[in-house]
Scaffold this motif. Structure first.
Motif, PDB file in Angstrom:
ATOM      1  N   MET A  29       0.789  -1.330  -0.090  1.00 54.54           N
ATOM      2  CA  MET A  29       0.042  -0.002   0.045  1.00 54.54           C
ATOM      3  C   MET A  29       0.911   1.092  -0.043  1.00 54.54           C
ATOM      4  SD  MET A  29      -3.328  -0.826   2.309  1.00 54.54           S
ATOM      5  CE  MET A  29      -2.296  -1.312   3.915  1.00 54.54           C
ATOM      6  N   GLN A  30       1.910   1.210   0.712  1.00 52.58           N
ATOM      7  CA  GLN A  30       3.057   2.362   0.643  1.00 52.58           C
ATOM      8  C   GLN A  30       3.577   2.402  -0.720  1.00 52.58           C
ATOM      9  OE1 GLN A  30       5.858   1.651   3.769  1.00 52.58           O
ATOM     10  NE2 GLN A  30       4.197   1.832   5.190  1.00 52.58           N
ATOM     11  N   ARG A  31       3.747   1.489  -1.473  1.00 50.56           N
ATOM     12  CA  ARG A  31       4.535   1.696  -2.864  1.00 50.56           C
ATOM     13  C   ARG A  31       3.200   1.949  -4.054  1.00 50.56           C
ATOM     14  NH1 ARG A  31       9.371  -0.486  -4.122  1.00 50.56           N
ATOM     15  NH2 ARG A  31       8.473  -0.954  -6.187  1.00 50.56           N
ATOM     16  N   HIS A  32       2.056   1.381  -3.545  1.00 49.90           N
ATOM     17  CA  HIS A  32       1.013   1.657  -4.678  1.00 49.90           C
ATOM     18  C   HIS A  32      -0.240   2.412  -4.091  1.00 49.90           C
ATOM     19  CE1 HIS A  32      -0.013   0.254  -8.927  1.00 49.90           C
ATOM     20  NE2 HIS A  32      -1.247   0.174  -8.572  1.00 49.90           N
ATOM     21  N   ALA A  33      -0.418   3.658  -4.735  1.00 52.87           N
ATOM     22  CA  ALA A  33      -1.321   4.469  -4.028  1.00 52.87           C
ATOM     23  C   ALA A  33      -2.771   3.931  -4.095  1.00 52.87           C
ATOM     24  CB  ALA A  33      -1.245   5.964  -4.283  1.00 52.87           C
ATOM     25  N   GLY A  34      -3.084   3.191  -5.178  1.00 49.73           N
ATOM     26  CA  GLY A  34      -4.497   2.846  -5.471  1.00 49.73           C
ATOM     27  C   GLY A  34      -4.854   1.536  -4.690  1.00 49.73           C
TER      28      GLY A  34
END
Ligand SMILES: Nc1ncnc2c1ncn2[C@@H]1O[C@H](COP(=O)(O)OP(=O)(O)O)[C@@H](O)[C@H]1O
Ligand SMILES: O=P(O)(O)OC[C@H]1O[C@H](OP(=O)(O)OP(=O)(O)O)[C@H](O)[C@@H]1O
Length: 190
Positions: A29-34
């Protein structure tokens, strides 16, 4: 994959206790905002920490079940777990919804959610034992019981499964998991 343009896939993150499911979901979730993580309802005491979950009593859990508040529920580790119907709202807002499921409910989840991708996380047995003891959330007997379940296989009949080995550095597994999941993620509408 037959995909509704409006709804994101449910990404079931599964694997033995201590393999790194929660760690991977938080890092993804930190790497991929969606990406969103679905909060679970669990009859686990609130003070036990770890993931962010709604702690309920067994009576409250049964009442919520009777009221059909759950999209999916199961029993494991002497606890009851559930995924609230609210996950369908999250699917309309996210590129993918991560959820920690039991391997035994994956076929039911595939029927309920339709668009299901299974992220199967693995790690060497010695890594599992070391991590569970370091995590310190379960007592020795419970750790032994969970390690005994480590080899539970995935059911046959799953449409989409990607596997990531988290025996080594967590970041390496996170990068591999993100690359494996990218083809399934919905573009998030601006
Ligand atoms: N690749 C890794 N290397 C070292 N420790 C890890 C790694 N992945 C997770 N951990 C640690 O192992 C423990 C179990 O991780 P967790 O994400 O709670 O696993 P699960 O949700 O699958 O039970 C935690 O203390 C976590 O910080
Ligand atoms: O049937 P299995 O695939 O073995 O899974 C058993 C349970 O373990 C996980 O829960 P939880 O995250 O509470 O436990 P864990 O941290 O030990 O993985 C998972 O969500 C299941 O509820």
């Amino acid at each position: 994959m037959s995909r509704s343009p409006q709804k994101a896939p449910v990404i079931a993150v599964v694997g033995p206790s201590g393999v790194g499911k929660d760690s991977l979901m938080d890092a993804l979730m930190q790497r991929h905002a969606g990406l969103l993580k679905q909060r679970r309802v669990i009859t686990r005491a609130p003070e036990l920490g770890g993931e962010d979950y709604e702690a309920v009593s067994e009576v409250e859990f049964a009442d919520l079940c009777a009221e059909r508040s759950f999209a999916l529920h199961w029993a494991a580790h002497g606890l009851f777990y559930a995924i609230p119907q609210q996950i369908e709202t999250a699917r309309r807002e996210a590129s993918g919804v991560l959820v920690n499921l039991s391997r035994k409910v994956l076929l039911e989840a595939q029927a309920v959610f339709g668009d299901l991708v299974v992220l199967s996380v693995t790690a060497k047995p010695e890594a599992l034992a070391a991590r569970l003891s370091a995590r310190g959330r379960e007592d020795t007997a419970e750790v032994e019981r969970r390690l005994a379940r480590a080899g539970t296989p995935l059911p046959a009949g799953l449409a989409h499964v990607v596997e990531v080995d988290n025996s080594g550095d967590l970041q390496t597994a996170v990068v591999a998991a993100e690359a494996a999941l990218l083809p399934w993620l919905q573009p998030v509408r601006a």
